[in-house]
Write a protein that holds these residues in place. Sequence first.
Motif, PDB file in Angstrom:
ATOM      1  N   THR A   1       0.889  -1.188   0.009  1.00  0.00           N
ATOM      2  CA  THR A   1       0.049   0.157  -0.017  1.00  0.00           C
ATOM      3  C   THR A   1       0.925   1.138  -0.045  1.00  0.00           C
ATOM      4  O   THR A   1       1.838   1.509   0.874  1.00  0.00           O
ATOM      5  CB  THR A   1      -0.773   0.201   1.227  1.00  0.00           C
TER       6      THR A   1
ATOM      7  N   LYS B   1       0.099   1.821  -9.304  1.00  0.00           N
ATOM      8  CA  LYS B   1      -0.791   1.014  -9.919  1.00  0.00           C
ATOM      9  C   LYS B   1      -0.105  -0.103 -10.892  1.00  0.00           C
ATOM     10  O   LYS B   1      -0.650  -1.175 -10.919  1.00  0.00           O
ATOM     11  CB  LYS B   1      -1.814   1.672 -10.498  1.00  0.00           C
TER      12      LYS B   1
ATOM     13  N   ARG C   1      -1.930  -1.166  -3.918  1.00  0.00           N
ATOM     14  CA  ARG C   1      -2.961  -0.177  -3.424  1.00  0.00           C
ATOM     15  C   ARG C   1      -2.514   1.077  -3.174  1.00  0.00           C
ATOM     16  O   ARG C   1      -1.397   1.341  -2.683  1.00  0.00           O
ATOM     17  CB  ARG C   1      -3.523  -1.019  -2.198  1.00  0.00           C
TER      18      ARG C   1
ATOM     19  N   ILE D   1      -3.515   4.634  -1.626  1.00  0.00           N
ATOM     20  CA  ILE D   1      -4.521   5.635  -0.807  1.00  0.00           C
ATOM     21  C   ILE D   1      -3.748   7.185  -0.961  1.00  0.00           C
ATOM     22  O   ILE D   1      -2.872   7.336  -0.942  1.00  0.00           O
ATOM     23  CB  ILE D   1      -4.410   5.371   0.684  1.00  0.00           C
TER      24      ILE D   1
ATOM     25  N   LYS E   1      -9.511   9.036  -8.396  1.00  0.00           N
ATOM     26  CA  LYS E   1      -9.996   7.664  -8.339  1.00  0.00           C
ATOM     27  C   LYS E   1     -10.101   7.034  -9.833  1.00  0.00           C
ATOM     28  O   LYS E   1      -9.849   5.961 -10.186  1.00  0.00           O
ATOM     29  CB  LYS E   1     -11.525   7.621  -7.877  1.00  0.00           C
TER      30      LYS E   1
ATOM     31  N   GLY F   1      -6.971   5.606 -10.571  1.00  0.00           N
ATOM     32  CA  GLY F   1      -6.787   4.384 -10.103  1.00  0.00           C
ATOM     33  C   GLY F   1      -6.661   4.392  -8.524  1.00  0.00           C
ATOM     34  O   GLY F   1      -6.337   3.155  -7.922  1.00  0.00           O
ATOM     35  N   ALA F   2      -6.863   5.400  -7.915  1.00  0.00           N
ATOM     36  CA  ALA F   2      -6.601   5.522  -6.540  1.00  0.00           C
ATOM     37  C   ALA F   2      -7.822   4.429  -6.021  1.00  0.00           C
ATOM     38  O   ALA F   2      -8.742   4.638  -6.218  1.00  0.00           O
ATOM     39  CB  ALA F   2      -6.939   6.818  -5.963  1.00  0.00           C
ATOM     40  N   ASP F   3      -7.383   3.670  -4.825  1.00  0.00           N
ATOM     41  CA  ASP F   3      -8.478   2.960  -4.296  1.00  0.00           C
ATOM     42  C   ASP F   3      -9.112   3.516  -3.190  1.00  0.00           C
ATOM     43  O   ASP F   3     -10.351   3.072  -2.993  1.00  0.00           O
ATOM     44  CB  ASP F   3      -7.579   1.629  -3.730  1.00  0.00           C
ATOM     45  N   ASN F   4      -8.675   4.431  -2.489  1.00  0.00           N
ATOM     46  CA  ASN F   4      -9.265   5.268  -1.561  1.00  0.00           C
ATOM     47  C   ASN F   4      -8.765   6.566  -1.513  1.00  0.00           C
ATOM     48  O   ASN F   4      -7.551   6.946  -1.835  1.00  0.00           O
ATOM     49  CB  ASN F   4      -9.075   4.665  -0.139  1.00  0.00           C
TER      50      ASN F   4
ATOM     51  N   THR G   1      -6.242   0.675   6.515  1.00  0.00           N
ATOM     52  CA  THR G   1      -5.204  -0.536   6.344  1.00  0.00           C
ATOM     53  C   THR G   1      -5.559  -1.397   7.782  1.00  0.00           C
ATOM     54  O   THR G   1      -4.617  -2.386   7.988  1.00  0.00           O
ATOM     55  CB  THR G   1      -4.138   0.045   6.461  1.00  0.00           C
TER      56      THR G   1
END
Length: 357
Positions: free
Chosen positions: A162, A180, A185, A187, A200, A203-206, A224
């Motif tokens: 992450t 990515k 992952r 954030i 987002k 590709g940002a997961d959060n 996390t």
Amino acid sequence: MKSYHADLGAGIDGIVLRERERPAPGPHQILVRVGAVSLNARELSILRGYYPLPIKPDVVLVSDGAGEVVAIGEGVTRTAVGDRVAAAIFPHWVDGPFSTENSAQLGGSLDGMLTEFALLPEDAAVPIPDHLSFEEAATLPCAAVTAWNALCGSVPLLPGQTVLTLGSGGVSVFALQLAKLFGARVIATTSDAEKSERLKALGADNVINYRTTPDWDQAVRDLTHGRGVDCVVEVGGAGTLEKSLRAAALEGHISLVGWLDKDVSTISIGAISATVVRMRRIAVGSRAQFIAMNRAIGLHRLKPVVDRVFPFSNAVDAFRYYRAGGGFGKVVITFDRAPSEPVDGPIKPDQRKGRAM
């Protein structure tokens, strides 16, 4: 040819457009007709007077640029006329660790790229991916290479790990895109809803809004399951470093890229002692890292995020726009002519021979 010059601390109003003779390349030099350049925080630091590395008087501004090789000097073997290249910021940093011996930099102790024709050492030339325009390729030398170095220059990023990125500046956006590619992952933090959606989409997961969630370090911990992130690409400085320390996992690492909040010089001892992390200051990256990154960009056909493009004739406006902040991605200056415009004078046939990269 025309070039934009300034002195250390001159400010944006001190930028001067000059006309001078187009140089001819000497041994192991190349002449590049510049197609585009991009701006970085280092340019503003130079104009404000607090850049840490030496700046020559009346320097040609801007470290980042891409264009076409139009002439080569005696002994050049890596590059041929017609090649599309970007310039490595530290032309003498070929590989290995950064040191004072390889710290000469374009747009600093050496003239930079905000010029119609740039005379460069052969070692500065890095081939650019075929799918990128000059405007896109010009965004790579500082922000993208810095992000690549931050992610894998010391502790290689692994799939499933992450990464935490801060904001939506050039380095942070590239760090998101490149992370990515590694299967990580991501954030990200930002300050508004529109930028959140754009992160987002990349590709940002959060995404955490740091204005509505001032304790974003705790939010990272929650996302996390209390563990923290493996890598933080830290661009804010002391104003964000304490929270980055608290957001990092045990044995995680923090890549210190920028120090935007220059008026804040201390952080809490408690924040340091509360975790076990590695911190490393990033000085862009070597030519070898640039080449490795470009292979990955070419393979995945990654597209840099360009916020706005200005013509060469309005370069000073580009600096003002960049200084105002609030953009998303890179600010680019493109040249007021077609990329295929011919160069005066003959080109020797042997200049088009193959070369080794």
